[in-house]
Design an enzyme around this catalytic site. Structure first.
Site, short mmCIF file in Angstrom:
data_model
loop_
_atom_site.label_atom_id
_atom_site.label_comp_id
_atom_site.label_asym_id
_atom_site.label_seq_id
_atom_site.Cartn_x
_atom_site.Cartn_y
_atom_site.Cartn_z
N GLY A 1 0.83 -1.19 0.00
CA GLY A 1 0.00 0.00 0.00
C GLY A 1 0.86 1.24 0.00
N GLY B 1 1.33 4.91 1.92
CA GLY B 1 0.95 5.72 3.06
C GLY B 1 1.30 7.16 2.75
N GLY C 1 5.28 7.37 2.56
CA GLY C 1 6.07 6.47 1.73
C GLY C 1 5.30 5.17 1.59
CD GLU D 1 -1.60 -6.54 15.30
OE1 GLU D 1 -1.93 -7.74 15.34
OE2 GLU D 1 -2.03 -5.71 16.11
CB SER E 1 -8.21 -0.77 4.92
OG SER E 1 -8.36 -0.78 3.52
CG ASP F 1 -9.56 10.06 9.64
OD1 ASP F 1 -10.73 10.06 9.21
OD2 ASP F 1 -8.56 10.01 8.91
NE ARG G 1 -10.95 7.62 5.24
CZ ARG G 1 -12.16 8.02 5.59
NH1 ARG G 1 -13.20 7.35 5.21
NH2 ARG G 1 -12.33 9.11 6.32
#
Ligand code: AMP
Length: 900
Positions: free
Chosen positions: A567, A569, A572, A639, A645, A685, A689
């Site tokens: 994925g 972020g 990065g 972990e 998600s 938040d 997701r």
């Protein structure tokens, strides 16, 4: 020297080059090719080599040695005398060309002599030996011909050497790179290395062979296989007595205690007799054995409850993972015949796998003998054939109070009578009668006390069902046994003989709130609650690096193996990989790295997520394994959550889970949020997701960065008051004046519930942010998703109360969901059609124009709409078609006819 003279047949005249043998300065004979037609004009003399094979080289070097006569040194030569000659080549797959046209040659260069014409005596001649090197690149055919063109100079060509360059065979990082021919022009040639004997790829070894024959930029490496260790350029077997378990370990190490290896190249050491290694034990751990028996048992009997305590075994077998398990047997009077206790007896905290040396056993039968066996176990007990260390404890239970209820009813009163306990534990001081209307018990109860064992309760409402509970108090306190019974009062007086089916239940003290009789009962014992911890904001640290050091463990980069990108972020890429820490089992991890070229602030913000996450320890919060800050790239290791998600996961499995599974996920998220709110951490938040799901469907809250809400979330939009907020997930007060609290997190939780039950549908669909804010302000709330149980939608609506103090707390949400899980019948009732109507309105709202221009102006008229008609109206999204059709269908079956 791939060199040969050939006559040139082309040109206006035949070639004048001559092959001549001379002696060099050391008097060794050498062959030269000479031409010296300086006296005549219009010279064009060609000398050509035979075909020279390319041998795979793309760039070839040509070194020529020659002499050139200075025109001035030749008396009486005309002005046509030259002091240069030309060098050409022609590429061809044909090795036997006898004729090449002049115009087909490609010119390499014009060759001149050095500026000085120093004279050297060679035999009877005077010459100066010049050396020049030229190259030709990007060769692609089998080979080429070289040619020299003289236009009227005096030349002796002494040698022509043709060569190419190679990067020589080498071994680096345990990978062997073969002899490699360099590339053309300045291109580097990428070469894959082969792991040397007994080694395997850690990361694919590669290196670049540069144009000048040197190796550049080694990447990747091989590592010695288990049982071998690295020695400069090869892998050497571990000696007996040592081992190497994993390829990524650098060296062989001595066998840990109680184990040995007798042969070379051991990848693990074998345990001595009587010792074992559990499956999850690292190979570096000493072999261990089962523990001895628990000691010093103490039993405390409290009526029908027994508390058993003991000391840990003297010999732990060398391990720290001691647990205890109990066996319970009930024995007949003389203790001779014992039988298993069965499922009616309860153990708190549990019967098997206890980690503390204490257990409470409840719901035993009064006046009975029990025999308990307490076994101590550890991680290798199952591997050992020897009997387990165990002690036995015998106890006898008692009972203080037992009451039996009798009753007599009239229209608005009831008389209860009961018998005192058989063997009261001291004199009975009084009885307590508690009663309440069934279904209202928690709100409205009445307590009455009496010394006698008869009581008339009046002033009751006719036609109502009441629950009565009676308990006795002795000097020792209230009895634990309570008789409960529900009684319906009839509207007209009737005397009924009731068959008394009494339900007995153990009663908790303090007595309120009343616990439902179906719950397992508990004996009370002092329980130490862990002190509540508060979250510390990394900004409260003067030095943010100190926060990272305090809350996150530094991990050595060598213990991390990055495997693939999973994925992207904010800072990065996010990768998955494995982490192997000293003395621990290898685990899968997610690795977030900080991309190169970051500012100090970015580094701080990036690591702030770790210093926040590192403060949490809860099964529903993503766990931080540690950070890498001492070398680059800076990384955060957490972990690994196999299913990624939650929003994408649900969309992928649309409709595939049972309601209980969905509630289980929601329960997990609520539990994680309860933990956060108990620590006074406000997430800001919370959204599907930002929830991650592992392979067991466990949901964990993630995404804790400081700048998170501001930059990271693509859902976040700028509000009029500044600041970026994910509007659809945020409570009105947080949007309006940035009042972020656990109560605003509860609002977001409600939205997450909706996302979960609708399998990842977008909240408020395609409505604009502005419309969402307006709709919420006007009191609109998301309708129940398809197949949503009423209770769940009600809980969502509670989370979306306008007043934030009216919203439930996360603790209450967890309790509510727990009850639903225990009593799933309440999930059966699905949300009603008015929600379907709302949902339909919202869906159709997007297509208002399309519907009205197609003549659908009342809801009635769409009730029997078909998919082809929807497509005609440009409702092409399959999800929208499905939702509209299923909503109208459910409206049809309910016969709802509504004018819109
Ligand atoms: P984040 O920067 O935390 O939003 O991560 C970006 C993406 O990487 C997420 O949406 C996930 O798909 C993935 N990801 C992040 N952390 C993990 C993890 N611990 N396990 C699996 N996937 C993850």
């Amino acid at each position: 020297h791939k060199w040969k003279q050939m006559a040139i047949y082309e040109g206006r005249q035949s070639s004048s080059w001559e092959e001549i043998s001379v002696m060099d300065e050391r008097n060794t004979p050498m062959r030269t090719y000479q031409v010296c037609n300086v006296m005549e004009a219009s010279q064009n003399n060609w000398l050509r080599t035979r075909h020279i094979a390319r041998d795979g080289a793309q760039r070839v070097y040509i070194e020529i040695k020659f002499t050139l006569r200075d025109c001035n040194s030749l008396p009486g030569v005309p002005g046509t005398c030259k002091e240069t000659f030309n060098m050409f080549y022609y590429e061809s797959n044909n090795a036997n060309l006898w004729f090449i046209k002049e115009s087909q040659y490609i010119k390499i260069d014009t060759i001149a002599a050095d500026e000085s014409f120093t004279q050297v005596d060679v035999g009877d001649r005077v010459m100066k030996l010049n050396t020049e090197v030229r190259d030709i690149s990007n060769l692609s055919k089998k080979g080429f011909y070289l040619a020299f063109q003289d236009l009227g100079a005096c030349i002796a060509l002494v040698s022509v050497r043709v060569f190419y360059k190679k990067c020589p065979l080498t071994v680096l990082n345990l990978a062997q790179f073969p002899d490699t021919v360099t590339g053309g022009d300045s291109a580097l040639v990428e070469v894959r290395g082969l792991c040397v004997n007994a080694s395997e790829e850690f990361e694919a070894p590669r290196m670049y062979c540069s144009a000048d024959g040197g190796w550049l930029v080694p990447i990747g490496r091989c590592v010695c296989k288990p049982g071998y260790e690295e020695q400069k350029d090869f892998c050497q077997p571990c000696r007996p007595g040592s081992y190497k378990a994993s390829a990524t370990d650098a060296y062989c190490t001595k066998c840990p205690p109680h184990s040995s290896s007798h042969l070379e190249r051991a990848s693990e050491c074998v345990c001595e007799k009587g010792f074992h290694r559990a499956e999850t034990d690292p190979r570096s751990m000493a072999c261990t054995r089962p523990p001895s028996a628990p000691e010093n048992t103490i039993s405390t009997v409290n009526e029908t409850c027994v508390t058993l305590e003991w000391s840990p075994p003297r010999d732990t077998g060398g391990r720290g993972d001691i647990t205890y398990s109990l066996r319970c047997r009930k024995c007949s009077g003389d203790d001779v015949k014992c039988a298993p206790c069965g499922s009616g007896v309860h153990f708190v905290p549990r019967q098997f796998g206890l980690s503390v040396a204490m257990v409470m056993v409840t719901d035993l039968q009064p006046h009975s003998n029990y025999s308990f066996t307490i076994e101590s176990l550890n991680g290798v007990s199952d591997l050992s054939p020897t009997p387990r260390g165990a002690v036995m404890v015998n106890v006898t239970t008692s009972q203080t109070v037992s009451v039996v209820l009798k009753e007599r009813r009239s229209k608005d009163s009831i008389t209860l009578a009961w018998q005192g306990p058989d063997r009261p534990n001291g004199a009975i001081v009084e009885y307590e009668v508690i009663y309440y209307e069934k279904n209202q018990r928690e709100q409205n109860y009445t307590v009455l006390k009496t010394r006698s064992n008869v009581m008339t309760v009046d002033g009751l409402k006719p036609g109502t069902t009441y629950v009565f509970r009676v308990r006795a108090r002795t000097e020792g306190g209230y009895g634990r046994l309570l008789t409960s019974r529900s009684v319906s009062l009839l509207s007209s007086f009737a005397s009924l003989s009731l068959s008394l089916s009494l339900s007995l239940s153990l009663f908790l003290s303090p007595i309120f709130p009343l616990s439902p009789p179906s719950l397992p009962s508990l004996c009370l014992s002092p329980v130490k609650l862990p002190g509540s911890k508060t979250y510390i904001h990394p900004h409260t640290y003067e030095d943010p690096n100190q926060a990272v050091r305090d809350f996150a463990k530094e991990i050595d980069a060598s213990s991390i193996r990055i495997e693939r990108v999973i994925g992207a972020g904010e800072f990065g890429e996010v990768c998955s990989g494995r982490l192997r820490l000293q003395g621990k089992r290898e685990i899968y991890v997610a690795i977030k790295s900080l991309k190169a070229g970051y500012s100090d602030k970015q580094r701080r913000d990036f690591l702030s997520e770790a210093s926040i996450m590192g403060q949490f320890d809860h099964p529903n919060i993503i766990r931080l394994e540690g950070v890498v800050t001492r070398c680059k790239p800076v990384m955060i290791i957490t972990e690994f959550m196999e299913n990624g998600s939650l929003d994408t996961f649900l969309k992928k499995h649309d409709g595939q889970f049972t309601v209980i599974q969905l509630v289980g996920m929601l329960r997990g998220i609520a539990s994680g949020m309860k933990y956060l709110s108990d620590m006074s951490y406000v997430h800001r938040d919370l959204a599907a997701r930002n929830i991650l799901v592992n392979s067991n469907l466990v949901c964990k809250v993630s995404d804790f960065g400081l700048s998170r809400v501001l930059e990271d979330d693509p859902e976040a939009a700028y509000t009029t008051r500044g600041g970026k907020i994910p509007i659809r997930w945020t409570s009105p007060e947080a949007i309006a004046y940035r009042k972020f609290t656990s109560a605003s997190d509860v609002w977001s939780y409600g939205i997450v519930m909706w996302e979960v039950v609708s399998y990842g549908e977008r909240p408020y669909w395609e409505m604009s942010n502005q419309d969402v804010i307006k709709a919420i302000d006007e009191g609109y709330r998301l309708p129940a998703p398809m197949d949503c149980p009423v209770v769940l939608h009600q809980l969502m609506l509670d989370c979306w109360e306008k007043g934030r103090s009216e919203r439930p707390k996360f603790g209450q949400i967890v309790t509510t969901l727990d009850k639903l899980i225990r009593n799933p019948a309440r999930l059966r009732e699905l949300a009603n059609s008015s929600n379907k109507l709302l949902e339909l309105n919202v869906y159709m709202g997007q297509y208002k124009e399309n519907f009205s221009s197609a003549g659908y102006v009342t809801l009635d008229s769409v009730l029997y709409i078909t998919i082809s008609e929807l497509i005609k109206m440009d409702v092409t999204l399959a999800g929208h078609q499905k939702k509209i059709l299923s909503s109208v269908q459910s409206l049809q079956t309910q016969g709802t006819h509504v004018q819109v």
